[in-house]
Design a protein around this motif. Sequence first.
Motif, PDB file in Angstrom:
ATOM      1  N   GLU A  16       0.953  -1.175  -0.053  1.00 49.06           N
ATOM      2  CA  GLU A  16      -0.285  -0.180   0.212  1.00 49.06           C
ATOM      3  C   GLU A  16       0.925   1.405  -0.008  1.00 49.06           C
ATOM      4  OE1 GLU A  16      -2.632  -0.558   3.312  1.00 49.06           O
ATOM      5  OE2 GLU A  16      -4.104  -1.721   2.174  1.00 49.06           O
ATOM      6  N   LEU A  17       2.053   1.051   0.797  1.00 48.17           N
ATOM      7  CA  LEU A  17       2.945   2.424   0.756  1.00 48.17           C
ATOM      8  C   LEU A  17       3.473   2.613  -0.615  1.00 48.17           C
ATOM      9  CD1 LEU A  17       4.594   1.826   4.040  1.00 48.17           C
ATOM     10  CD2 LEU A  17       3.383   3.732   3.488  1.00 48.17           C
ATOM     11  N   ILE A  18       3.779   1.522  -1.281  1.00 45.31           N
ATOM     12  CA  ILE A  18       4.438   1.752  -2.669  1.00 45.31           C
ATOM     13  C   ILE A  18       3.476   2.124  -3.623  1.00 45.31           C
ATOM     14  CG2 ILE A  18       5.321   0.426  -4.340  1.00 45.31           C
ATOM     15  CD1 ILE A  18       6.892  -1.452  -2.437  1.00 45.31           C
ATOM     16  N   GLY A  19       2.167   1.361  -3.557  1.00 47.77           N
ATOM     17  CA  GLY A  19       1.162   2.019  -4.123  1.00 47.77           C
ATOM     18  C   GLY A  19       0.616   3.632  -4.249  1.00 47.77           C
ATOM     19  N   GLY A  20       0.858   3.824  -2.823  1.00 45.36           N
ATOM     20  CA  GLY A  20       0.312   5.193  -2.701  1.00 45.36           C
ATOM     21  C   GLY A  20       1.441   6.344  -3.073  1.00 45.36           C
TER      22      GLY A  20
END
Length: 153
Positions: A16-20
């Motif tokens: 999720e951090l990478i996607g964000g």
Amino acid sequence: MFLAGIILKGLDGVAELIGGLMLMLGDPALVHRFVLRLTQPELAEDPQDFIATHLLHASGTLTGAGVHYAALYLLAHGAVKVVLVTALLANRLWAYPWTISVLVAFIAYQLYQLAVSPTAGLITLTVFDILVVILTWHQYHRQLERRNTATEP
């Protein structure tokens, strides 16, 4: 099972951090092209693939405020998961009730989303989160019991 569930939650948080970050820093068209490249092999094999078609659809509808909302949501959601999972893996007692509380909040939101637009993926995620809450609750009580036993004279 507790450790496996927590590690999966941590990996989900990192994703999720990478996607964000990708959404925050990237151009929506670039994100869509990346998802297209990522899903193309699977769609060539199975044009009806559930995950690939939904990812492709979601990336194609990213615009303006929706991109910023999705990026902030993913960054916040991912950061909370990574911090709590790290604390749980370090056996910090405070992290157990916080993890349970955060997951219950996520579950409540997911149940709302299920009432509005149910999907198999969201059902699976909600069941997994409920399982992780139960396992975290159980592990928390085991940790409390161990600490109480260790401090008894």
